[in-house]
Design an enzyme around this catalytic site. Structure first.
Site, PDB file in Angstrom:
ATOM      1  N   SER A 143      76.572  74.818  60.436  1.00  0.00           N
ATOM      2  CA  SER A 143      77.957  75.138  60.813  1.00  0.00           C
ATOM      3  C   SER A 143      78.369  76.401  60.065  1.00  0.00           C
ATOM      4  O   SER A 143      77.807  76.712  59.003  1.00  0.00           O
ATOM      5  CB  SER A 143      78.872  73.984  60.388  1.00  0.00           C
ATOM      6  OG  SER A 143      80.233  74.366  60.485  1.00  0.00           O
ATOM      7  N   TYR A 157      81.810  67.690  54.158  1.00  0.00           N
ATOM      8  CA  TYR A 157      81.071  68.101  55.368  1.00  0.00           C
ATOM      9  C   TYR A 157      80.360  69.422  55.092  1.00  0.00           C
ATOM     10  O   TYR A 157      79.169  69.578  55.393  1.00  0.00           O
ATOM     11  CB  TYR A 157      82.060  68.228  56.524  1.00  0.00           C
ATOM     12  CG  TYR A 157      81.502  68.792  57.814  1.00  0.00           C
ATOM     13  CD1 TYR A 157      80.747  68.005  58.673  1.00  0.00           C
ATOM     14  CD2 TYR A 157      81.766  70.110  58.200  1.00  0.00           C
ATOM     15  CE1 TYR A 157      80.256  68.511  59.877  1.00  0.00           C
ATOM     16  CE2 TYR A 157      81.284  70.624  59.395  1.00  0.00           C
ATOM     17  CZ  TYR A 157      80.530  69.827  60.237  1.00  0.00           C
ATOM     18  OH  TYR A 157      80.054  70.336  61.419  1.00  0.00           O
ATOM     19  N   LYS A 161      76.330  70.659  55.287  1.00  0.00           N
ATOM     20  CA  LYS A 161      75.877  71.776  56.118  1.00  0.00           C
ATOM     21  C   LYS A 161      75.271  72.887  55.257  1.00  0.00           C
ATOM     22  O   LYS A 161      74.326  73.553  55.661  1.00  0.00           O
ATOM     23  CB  LYS A 161      77.039  72.305  56.973  1.00  0.00           C
ATOM     24  CG  LYS A 161      77.557  71.279  57.979  1.00  0.00           C
ATOM     25  CD  LYS A 161      76.469  70.851  58.957  1.00  0.00           C
ATOM     26  CE  LYS A 161      76.947  69.934  60.047  1.00  0.00           C
ATOM     27  NZ  LYS A 161      75.903  69.570  61.019  1.00  0.00           N
TER      28      LYS A 161
HETATM   29  N1  LIG Z   1      82.286  70.956  67.352  1.00  0.00           N
HETATM   30  C1  LIG Z   1      82.330  71.855  66.374  1.00  0.00           C
HETATM   31  O1  LIG Z   1      83.371  72.543  66.179  1.00  0.00           O
HETATM   32  C2  LIG Z   1      81.125  72.085  65.497  1.00  0.00           C
HETATM   33  C3  LIG Z   1      81.105  73.232  64.684  1.00  0.00           C
HETATM   34  C4  LIG Z   1      80.006  73.467  63.862  1.00  0.00           C
HETATM   35  C5  LIG Z   1      78.941  72.584  63.866  1.00  0.00           C
HETATM   36  N2  LIG Z   1      78.976  71.462  64.653  1.00  0.00           N
HETATM   37  C6  LIG Z   1      77.817  70.554  64.607  1.00  0.00           C
HETATM   38  O2  LIG Z   1      77.276  70.414  65.912  1.00  0.00           O
HETATM   39  C7  LIG Z   1      76.558  69.183  65.989  1.00  0.00           C
HETATM   40  C8  LIG Z   1      76.963  68.457  67.257  1.00  0.00           C
HETATM   41  O3  LIG Z   1      78.324  68.054  67.152  1.00  0.00           O
HETATM   42  P1  LIG Z   1      79.359  68.144  68.372  1.00  0.00           P
HETATM   43  O4  LIG Z   1      80.384  69.103  67.994  1.00  0.00           O
HETATM   44  O5  LIG Z   1      78.624  68.298  69.633  1.00  0.00           O
HETATM   45  O6  LIG Z   1      80.046  66.700  68.242  1.00  0.00           O
HETATM   46  P2  LIG Z   1      79.946  65.400  69.169  1.00  0.00           P
HETATM   47  O7  LIG Z   1      80.619  64.310  68.406  1.00  0.00           O
HETATM   48  O8  LIG Z   1      80.413  65.716  70.535  1.00  0.00           O
HETATM   49  O9  LIG Z   1      78.375  65.144  69.238  1.00  0.00           O
HETATM   50  C9  LIG Z   1      77.660  64.567  68.157  1.00  0.00           C
HETATM   51  C10 LIG Z   1      76.661  63.588  68.739  1.00  0.00           C
HETATM   52  O10 LIG Z   1      75.928  62.988  67.659  1.00  0.00           O
HETATM   53  C11 LIG Z   1      75.788  61.607  67.945  1.00  0.00           C
HETATM   54  N3  LIG Z   1      75.540  60.858  66.708  1.00  0.00           N
HETATM   55  C12 LIG Z   1      76.440  60.541  65.734  1.00  0.00           C
HETATM   56  N4  LIG Z   1      75.841  59.799  64.786  1.00  0.00           N
HETATM   57  C13 LIG Z   1      74.537  59.661  65.154  1.00  0.00           C
HETATM   58  C14 LIG Z   1      73.428  59.006  64.579  1.00  0.00           C
HETATM   59  N5  LIG Z   1      73.535  58.326  63.423  1.00  0.00           N
HETATM   60  N6  LIG Z   1      72.244  59.064  65.220  1.00  0.00           N
HETATM   61  C15 LIG Z   1      72.125  59.731  66.402  1.00  0.00           C
HETATM   62  N7  LIG Z   1      73.143  60.360  67.000  1.00  0.00           N
HETATM   63  C16 LIG Z   1      74.342  60.335  66.376  1.00  0.00           C
HETATM   64  C17 LIG Z   1      77.092  61.237  68.627  1.00  0.00           C
HETATM   65  O11 LIG Z   1      76.993  60.045  69.386  1.00  0.00           O
HETATM   66  C18 LIG Z   1      77.371  62.459  69.483  1.00  0.00           C
HETATM   67  O12 LIG Z   1      76.838  62.323  70.795  1.00  0.00           O
HETATM   68  C19 LIG Z   1      76.876  68.436  64.700  1.00  0.00           C
HETATM   69  O13 LIG Z   1      75.795  68.588  63.798  1.00  0.00           O
HETATM   70  C20 LIG Z   1      78.104  69.138  64.173  1.00  0.00           C
HETATM   71  O14 LIG Z   1      78.225  69.016  62.780  1.00  0.00           O
HETATM   72  C21 LIG Z   1      80.037  71.198  65.480  1.00  0.00           C
END
Ligand SMILES: NC(=O)c1ccc[n+]([C@@H]2O[C@H](COP(=O)([O-])OP(=O)(O)OC[C@H]3O[C@@H](n4cnc5c(N)ncnc54)[C@H](O)[C@@H]3O)[C@@H](O)[C@H]2O)c1
Length: 270
Positions: A143, A157, A161
């Protein structure tokens, strides 16, 4: 023929958000896709959509924090497609709270998914990937929060990361002689369900942390499909780090990175 064509990707956290978009992007570029998620029904639904578009795909339930569950995932991927060339460690969760006010349950859950989950996947897939040949790659989702924590309650968090960035840069060096590339994906704000991460928080980690920004879709954000395109382009170039953030957030982020550089410069001068 692209490097990806005819090869197989595993995408954790593939049931929604960035993971579902990555699954679709990789499938559209010729890969077979294993969509893996703790939401098994969601993973199967994403895989069914891909299959309906002629993309070979399966959905597999997995809890990345559980090494046995991850081993079952690796076996399912290999049983169906024979090999895995691209491992996307994307599953991740977010919660808010200052360090002083957070519980150890908060930290343990965050790190069990974001950090140990990533490590469990590396342990399960890397020996099999090393035994393979040709183009192979690992994409780890960190992130922009990895670079400088903001004071709005994301420090824990950010710590997970930050660790992913450190681990991935080291891993990139370790795997170079095996011909396996490593790319770190650092998105900014993306329109996903991440504010509702605690929907998957097991009761054993204690009570839910406060949700000061609600549990809706992330506002003022870019679409997951844009992040997925940036990520896959970066993987194909072999980039160490891919930033993917809205144009209006770039200057603020650049200033944050400059600030960490300024701290380092001050330390050198001292
Ligand atoms: N959305 C943002 O603004 C953002 C920004 C930077 C980084 N990220 C990162 O992107 C990645 C995806 O997140 P997202 O934004 O798509 O969120 P999201 O919540 O839509 O997707 C995350 C997915 O991970 C799954 N998950 C959660 N715990 C789990 C586990 N123990 N085992 C397997 N699957 C699991 C959830 O069911 C979900 O489908 C994450 O690593 C998040 O930290 C997101």
């Amino acid at each position: 023929m692209s490097l990806l064509s005819g090869r197989t990707a595993v995408v954790t956290g593939g049931a929604g958000g960035i993971g579902a978009a990555l699954s679709a992007e990789l499938g559209s570029r010729g890969m077979s896709v294993v969509v893996a998620d703790i939401d098994g029904a969601g993973a199967r639904s994403v895989a069914d959509d891909l299959s309906a578009r002629g993309i070979p795909a399966i959905g597999v339930p997995v809890d990345v924090s559980d090494p046995e569950s991850v081993e079952v995932l690796a076996q399912a991927a290999h049983a169906r497609f024979g090999s895995v060339e691209l491992l996307c460690n994307n599953a991740g969760v977010l919660l808010f709270g200052t360090v002083a006010d957070s519980s150890m349950g908060d930290w343990r859950w965050l790190s069990s998914v974001n950090l140990e989950g990533l490590l469990n996947c590396l342990h399960a897939f890397l020996p099999r990937m090393r035994a393979g040949s040709g183009w192979r790659h690992v994409l780890n989702t960190a992130s922009t929060h990895a670079f400088l924590p903001d004071p709005q309650g994301t420090t824990l968090y950010s710590a997970t990361k930050h660790a992913i960035v450190g681990l991935s840069l080291g891993l990139r060096g370790e795997l170079a002689s095996d011909g396996i590339g490593v790319t770190i994906l650092c998105p900014g704000q993306v329109a996903t369900r991440i504010l509702d991460s605690q929907r998957h928080r097991p009761a054993g980690y204690g009570r839910r942390a406060a949700e000061p920004f609600g549990t809706g879709i992330v506002p003022l954000a870019i679409e997951p499909g844009e992040v997925a395109r940036d990520a896959v382009d970066g993987v194909l170039r072999g980039d160490a780090i891919v930033f993917s953030l809205p144009a209006e957030g770039r200057e603020e982020f650049r200033a944050q990175v400059e600030e960490s550089r300024r701290l380092a410069d001050a330390a050198w001068r001292a």
